[in-house]
Design a protein around this motif. Structure first.
Motif, mmCIF file in Angstrom:
data_model
loop_
_atom_site.group_PDB
_atom_site.id
_atom_site.type_symbol
_atom_site.label_atom_id
_atom_site.label_comp_id
_atom_site.label_asym_id
_atom_site.label_seq_id
_atom_site.Cartn_x
_atom_site.Cartn_y
_atom_site.Cartn_z
ATOM 1 N N ILE A 48 0.864 -1.182 0.000
ATOM 2 C CA ILE A 48 0.000 0.000 0.000
ATOM 3 C C ILE A 48 0.898 1.229 0.000
ATOM 4 C CG2 ILE A 48 -1.615 1.379 1.367
ATOM 5 C CD1 ILE A 48 -2.969 -1.182 2.219
ATOM 6 N N ILE A 49 0.663 2.124 -0.960
ATOM 7 C CA ILE A 49 1.353 3.408 -1.003
ATOM 8 C C ILE A 49 0.316 4.497 -0.758
ATOM 9 C CG2 ILE A 49 2.752 5.006 -2.352
ATOM 10 C CD1 ILE A 49 4.214 2.436 -1.737
ATOM 11 N N GLU A 50 0.458 5.177 0.354
ATOM 12 C CA GLU A 50 -0.489 6.248 0.665
ATOM 13 C C GLU A 50 -0.362 7.364 -0.374
ATOM 14 O OE1 GLU A 50 -0.077 7.523 4.708
ATOM 15 O OE2 GLU A 50 -0.121 5.471 5.506
ATOM 16 N N HIS A 51 -1.489 7.739 -0.961
ATOM 17 C CA HIS A 51 -1.559 8.760 -2.010
ATOM 18 C C HIS A 51 -0.726 8.358 -3.230
ATOM 19 C CE1 HIS A 51 -3.498 11.112 1.041
ATOM 20 N NE2 HIS A 51 -2.409 11.120 1.799
ATOM 21 N N GLY A 52 -0.717 7.066 -3.508
ATOM 22 C CA GLY A 52 0.053 6.560 -4.646
ATOM 23 C C GLY A 52 -0.642 6.703 -5.982
ATOM 24 N N SER A 53 -1.874 7.202 -5.990
ATOM 25 C CA SER A 53 -2.626 7.560 -7.200
ATOM 26 C C SER A 53 -3.307 6.374 -7.872
ATOM 27 C CB SER A 53 -1.739 8.291 -8.206
ATOM 28 O OG SER A 53 -2.464 8.635 -9.359
ATOM 29 N N LYS A 54 -2.576 5.341 -8.263
ATOM 30 C CA LYS A 54 -3.156 4.190 -8.954
ATOM 31 C C LYS A 54 -2.652 2.903 -8.326
ATOM 32 C CE LYS A 54 -3.682 6.377 -13.487
ATOM 33 N NZ LYS A 54 -3.321 6.292 -14.925
ATOM 34 N N GLY A 55 -3.578 1.951 -8.165
ATOM 35 C CA GLY A 55 -3.201 0.695 -7.539
ATOM 36 C C GLY A 55 -2.079 -0.016 -8.254
ATOM 37 N N ALA A 56 -2.066 0.091 -9.588
ATOM 38 C CA ALA A 56 -1.034 -0.597 -10.358
ATOM 39 C C ALA A 56 0.361 -0.113 -9.993
ATOM 40 C CB ALA A 56 -1.293 -0.409 -11.850
ATOM 41 N N TYR A 57 0.473 1.154 -9.605
ATOM 42 C CA TYR A 57 1.794 1.695 -9.261
ATOM 43 C C TYR A 57 2.435 0.946 -8.093
ATOM 44 C CZ TYR A 57 0.618 5.800 -12.152
ATOM 45 O OH TYR A 57 0.278 6.637 -13.179
ATOM 46 N N ALA A 58 1.598 0.463 -7.168
ATOM 47 C CA ALA A 58 2.121 -0.253 -5.997
ATOM 48 C C ALA A 58 2.704 -1.606 -6.367
ATOM 49 C CB ALA A 58 1.021 -0.424 -4.952
ATOM 50 N N GLY A 59 2.485 -2.046 -7.606
ATOM 51 C CA GLY A 59 3.047 -3.315 -8.048
ATOM 52 C C GLY A 59 4.562 -3.316 -8.092
ATOM 53 N N LEU A 60 5.173 -2.130 -8.172
ATOM 54 C CA LEU A 60 6.637 -2.059 -8.234
ATOM 55 C C LEU A 60 7.271 -2.689 -7.000
ATOM 56 C CD1 LEU A 60 9.208 -0.992 -9.656
ATOM 57 C CD2 LEU A 60 8.948 1.084 -8.304
ATOM 58 N N SER A 61 6.745 -2.386 -5.820
ATOM 59 C CA SER A 61 7.305 -2.946 -4.577
ATOM 60 C C SER A 61 7.205 -4.462 -4.562
ATOM 61 C CB SER A 61 6.574 -2.365 -3.363
ATOM 62 O OG SER A 61 6.875 -1.008 -3.177
ATOM 63 N N VAL A 62 6.047 -4.967 -4.953
ATOM 64 C CA VAL A 62 5.839 -6.416 -4.942
ATOM 65 C C VAL A 62 6.758 -7.090 -5.954
ATOM 66 C CG1 VAL A 62 4.155 -8.249 -5.378
ATOM 67 C CG2 VAL A 62 3.479 -6.197 -4.099
ATOM 68 N N ARG A 63 6.895 -6.474 -7.120
ATOM 69 C CA ARG A 63 7.801 -7.029 -8.131
ATOM 70 C C ARG A 63 9.232 -7.130 -7.591
ATOM 71 N NH1 ARG A 63 9.673 -3.324 -12.898
ATOM 72 N NH2 ARG A 63 11.198 -2.851 -11.266
ATOM 73 N N ASN A 64 9.709 -6.094 -6.918
ATOM 74 C CA ASN A 64 11.074 -6.100 -6.380
ATOM 75 C C ASN A 64 11.252 -7.147 -5.285
ATOM 76 O OD1 ASN A 64 11.519 -4.043 -8.158
ATOM 77 N ND2 ASN A 64 11.795 -2.440 -6.623
ATOM 78 N N VAL A 65 10.211 -7.346 -4.494
ATOM 79 C CA VAL A 65 10.252 -8.380 -3.455
ATOM 80 C C VAL A 65 10.337 -9.765 -4.089
ATOM 81 C CG1 VAL A 65 8.840 -9.544 -1.714
ATOM 82 C CG2 VAL A 65 9.131 -7.065 -1.618
ATOM 83 N N PHE A 66 9.529 -10.010 -5.128
ATOM 84 C CA PHE A 66 9.576 -11.301 -5.812
ATOM 85 C C PHE A 66 10.951 -11.552 -6.426
ATOM 86 C CE2 PHE A 66 4.716 -11.417 -6.772
ATOM 87 C CZ PHE A 66 4.476 -11.733 -5.444
ATOM 88 N N ALA A 67 11.532 -10.520 -7.003
ATOM 89 C CA ALA A 67 12.851 -10.668 -7.625
ATOM 90 C C ALA A 67 13.898 -11.078 -6.594
ATOM 91 C CB ALA A 67 13.255 -9.368 -8.316
ATOM 92 N N GLU A 68 13.816 -10.510 -5.387
ATOM 93 C CA GLU A 68 14.761 -10.871 -4.323
ATOM 94 C C GLU A 68 14.501 -12.277 -3.818
ATOM 95 O OE1 GLU A 68 17.515 -11.049 -1.214
ATOM 96 O OE2 GLU A 68 17.428 -9.725 -2.967
ATOM 97 N N TYR A 69 13.258 -12.599 -3.560
ATOM 98 C CA TYR A 69 12.924 -13.905 -2.982
ATOM 99 C C TYR A 69 13.343 -15.046 -3.901
ATOM 100 C CZ TYR A 69 10.206 -17.741 -0.985
ATOM 101 O OH TYR A 69 9.824 -18.941 -0.435
ATOM 102 N N PHE A 70 13.107 -14.881 -5.203
ATOM 103 C CA PHE A 70 13.423 -15.938 -6.168
ATOM 104 C C PHE A 70 14.802 -15.754 -6.806
ATOM 105 C CE2 PHE A 70 8.739 -15.896 -6.058
ATOM 106 C CZ PHE A 70 8.514 -17.225 -5.709
ATOM 107 N N ASP A 71 15.558 -14.788 -6.275
ATOM 108 C CA ASP A 71 16.923 -14.548 -6.745
ATOM 109 C C ASP A 71 16.958 -14.328 -8.253
ATOM 110 O OD1 ASP A 71 19.657 -14.181 -6.485
ATOM 111 O OD2 ASP A 71 20.119 -16.318 -6.667
ATOM 112 N N LEU A 72 16.112 -13.409 -8.708
ATOM 113 C CA LEU A 72 16.002 -13.118 -10.134
ATOM 114 C C LEU A 72 16.804 -11.874 -10.476
ATOM 115 C CD1 LEU A 72 12.147 -13.632 -10.499
ATOM 116 C CD2 LEU A 72 13.947 -15.312 -10.925
ATOM 117 N N ASP A 73 17.483 -11.911 -11.575
ATOM 118 C CA ASP A 73 18.218 -10.747 -12.069
ATOM 119 C C ASP A 73 17.305 -10.020 -13.048
ATOM 120 O OD1 ASP A 73 20.042 -8.873 -12.769
ATOM 121 O OD2 ASP A 73 21.300 -10.205 -13.977
ATOM 122 N N TYR A 74 16.600 -9.000 -12.535
ATOM 123 C CA TYR A 74 15.593 -8.344 -13.373
ATOM 124 C C TYR A 74 15.615 -6.840 -13.148
ATOM 125 C CZ TYR A 74 11.091 -6.749 -15.117
ATOM 126 O OH TYR A 74 10.108 -6.063 -15.780
#
Length: 744
Positions: free
Chosen positions: A702-728
């Protein structure tokens, strides 16, 4: 041979007789000849019991990486009982010797910061105005003047007026070139009082820095140190009952150096402090220790804690206090009349606390915390490319939670803004006053409207109840008119932005494009009671089970309205609730738990942050957290797969396609945009899971005043990249990629 054997026997017998005679003589000496001496010793020794502080258990992450450990520092205290104070000369010599030993030790230490009324170096001092801005320093100073009679050198001033004349002097000296100390009475009259020079001179005589003829006995630098030190010792009531700390924060090398120097006049105090191995990381989780809070005194005293005990006051330190605290030991010390230690005996061995191992992965935690910062920067960069207002330029806070779907183990809990536990004491006042609330744990206590991330729950309820199937079509005309007679006609987000609806649409497509109209209809057909039955079982508006303090949020419905004394529930409120609005407010962790429960076909496991507890410094497990089912509702695998497939299209071709373009593994997710006020940008919400084919983790942002829900996907994407050790990496992170598709 026999002769030699006989000689040996006689020799042993003779030796035995000699030893017996010696012991007999010793007993006679003790009990008869020197009876008076030993009675004197026994009556002149003092026995005292001191506490041996138990080591507090340490805190580790799930991989055994230390997060909070113990560090020990030593304070050097001047001891009035053994410091030779028979004359100023000997006292000064002892103080200088201790000081020089500390300075020359080559060890770590911090000399006590001395508060002194003058600035400069002996004998040239000017008034230290900062000194008199401190109420406590001013009080000690005026009390010392009164007790020593120094204030009698000038105009006689009553001791209860000292604070007034000193504060008045500070005001006067700032706008006057007067060299004398001024005393301004309440009626406005000005009277000459004792000057700073007079005080310095009197203190120099008092502490043996000047001889009776006024001759300086030391060089200026030494005289300055002695004057300041002796003044501060007296101002702080140095006595046998009140030792004076001359240095703190020392290491064992300092203690060893001083002890080997044969010095007297000091004692050593040991303080155990918590050392944070990753300063500034996981601060909201770990918490801190401190003195027992006034509200908890009765609780801890009943448990046998002393009033000066150090306990956990927040976070993990507090909730697992029973494991971490350990049990203090006792030592009996016997001293003679001169303060020399005769014997020391440990009467109760201290017992170290247990080590606590968390489910948190500290490396993932670091990435999650940084991901929020990067996400906010990303949103700001996008906002700068737009001419409109309230498009994310005010994004300023957020939270990320990461959960193991199959066990309920919490892998990361990030909240921003955050703070640094290692500097909390120095920054406490600023942190409490900070309007951005860095001490607030948004991951567990922040409650937010879920927006469209709520829709998969409604879809699961509708599919399970047979309200719709995967083939059911609902015609989204843009304006929902079922309650038109009452004047309530909510609109789909697409109609608001384009003037038309989505047309005929099934449940999969409705999730992908986040069609409000479709879910208005599902909400009406389900009713609020049925919808909430499913949502509660998913964990929305319920405790997650986590051991830390959390908010349970609000599940919108008639029950909440009645309990809160709000307006009665109306049919139109069900429509708003079905798209994640109305009174719905959930924590980021609740969103992760809800999504994990859905993926598990309705089985909700307890979220937990405790992995296990081990004996201090060992691998011996004394307690291990078990996963258990908190609630369960049967949802078929086929229905769940329909929803998950739709969530996968959200990431591949829907609102977050830009962010996940080229991502190495398949993931699923759902966005949500929730209006919070007319003066700020909407909140951005995203919940995702990965990998798609066999989900292991779910993450919410959740990003307070982040404007669009899709924008918050960046954080989740970065977390997935770390957890699965992805170079992305891609260009979208810096705000230069294509804008994300509009949504409600």
């Amino acid at each position: 041979m026999e002769y030699r054997h006989t000689v040996r026997l006689y020799s042993l017998a003779a030796l035995f007789i000699v030893i017996a005679v010696i012991f007999a003589a010793r007993l006679i000496n003790i009990q008869i000849a020197n009876q008076d001496y030993y009675e004197y010793v026994s009556t002149t020794t003092v026995t005292r019991t001191v506490t041996i502080q138990a080591q507090r258990g340490e805190i580790y992450d799930t991989n055994g990486t230390p997060l909070v450990v113990n560090s020990y520092s030593y304070s050097i205290l001047l001891d009035n009982g053994t410091l030779d104070t028979t004359s100023n000369e000997t006292e000064n010599e002892n103080l200088l010797e201790i000081y020089e030993k500390i300075v020359n030790s080559g060890a770590e230490y911090t000399l006590t910061e001395i508060a002194f009324p003058g600035t400069g170096t002996y004998p040239e001092y000017t008034l230290n105005e900062e000194f008199f801005e401190s109420t406590s320093d001013t009080y000690r100073f005026t009390r010392l003047l009164s007790n020593t009679g120094i204030s009698e050198l000038g105009t006689v001033i009553e001791s209860d007026s000292h604070s007034h004349y000193l504060s008045s002097y500070v005001e006067a000296i700032s706008s006057s070139a007067l060299l004398d100390w001024l005393y301004i009475t309440d009626d406005g009259e000005t009277t000459l009082a004792v000057s700073l020079d007079d005080i310095i001179e009197e203190l120099a005589y008092r502490y043996g820095i000047l001889d009776s003829d006024g001759n300086l006995l030391y060089d200026n630098e030494t005289a300055d140190y002695l004057l300041r030190l002796r003044y501060d010792m007296e101002a702080h009531d140095f006595s046998s009952l009140n030792p004076y700390t001359i240095a703190s924060g020392g290491d064992i090398a300092l203690v060893t150096y001083l002890s080997e120097g044969g010095l007297r006049g000091f004692t050593v105090s040991v303080a155990a402090e918590r050392e944070y191995c990753e300063p500034g990381v996981a601060s909201h989780i770990l918490g801190r220790t401190g003195k027992i809070q006034s509200a908890d005194v009765e609780y801890y005293t009943e448990l046998g804690y002393s009033l000066d005990a150090i306990v956990g006051v927040s976070g993990i330190e507090q909730v697992f206090e029973e494991y971490l605290h350990g049990e203090d030991g006792k030592m009996t010390i016997t001293e003679d009349e001169y303060g020399n230690i005769i014997s020391m005996e440990v009467t109760t061995e201290p017992k170290a606390g247990y080590d606590v191992y968390l489910t948190i992965d500290i490396e993932l935690q670091k990435v999650a915390e940084q991901a929020i910062v990067d996400n906010i920067d990303y949103i700001h960069a996008l906002a700068e490319t737009k001419d409109d207002e309230l498009v994310g330029e005010d994004a300023d806070a957020g939270a990320v939670t990461v959960l193991n779907i199959k066990t309920g183990a919490v892998l990361a809990l990030a909240s921003y803004p955050t703070y640094d536990l290692s500097t909390f004491s120095e920054n406490a006042s600023e942190l409490y006053a900070d309007e951005s609330a860095p001490l607030y744990n948004r991951a567990l206590n922040g409650t937010y409207a879920p927006g469209s991330t709520f829709k998969p729950a409604v879809a699961a309820a509708a599919l399970t109840e047979g309200i719709v199937t995967v083939d059911t079509l609902i015609d989204d005309t843009g304006i929902y008119e079922y309650y038109a007679d009452s004047g309530y006609t909510p609109r789909c987000w697409l109609y608001v932005s384009s003037g038309h609806g989505h047309g005929e649409i099934n449940i999969s497509e409705a999730i992908r494009v986040s069609c409000n109209y479709f879910f208005y209809e599902l909400g009406r057909l389900l009713t609020i009671d049925t919808m909430n039955y499913y949502c509660r079982n998913f964990g929305l508006g319920e405790s997650t089970g986590i051991e830390l303090s959390e908010s349970t949020g609000v599940l919108a419905g008639p029950e909440y309205r009645e309990e809160s004394g709000l307006d009665a529930w109306a049919p139109g409120d069900t429509l708003a609730a079905a798209i994640g609005q109305s009174d719905n407010l959930f924590t980021p962790l609740q969103l992760s738990v809800y999504m994990a429960s859905l993926i598990n076909c309705g089985t909700r496991y307890n979220a937990h942050i405790l992995d296990c507890v081990k004996e201090f410094g060992t691998d011996n497990i004394v307690y291990e957290t078990e996963t258990y089912v908190m609630s369960s509702i049967e949802i078929s695998e086929d229905d769940v797969q329909i929803i998950l497939d739709a969530m996968q299209t959200v990431v591949e071709s829907g609102t977050t396609a830009t962010l996940f373009d080229g991502f190495p593994i398949k993931v699923g997710g759902k966005t949500g945009t929730a209006q919070v006020s007319s003066t700020g940008s909407d909140n951005a919400v995203f919940v995702g899971f990965a990998p798609f084919d066999d989900p292991e983790i779910v993450a919410s942002c959740i990003i307070e005043h982040g404007s669009k829900g899709a924008y918050a996907g960046l954080s989740v994407r970065n977390v997935f990249a770390e957890y699965f050790d992805l170079d992305y990496s891609d260009e979208s992170e810096d705000g230069t990629g294509d804008d994300i598709l509009a949504e409600e």
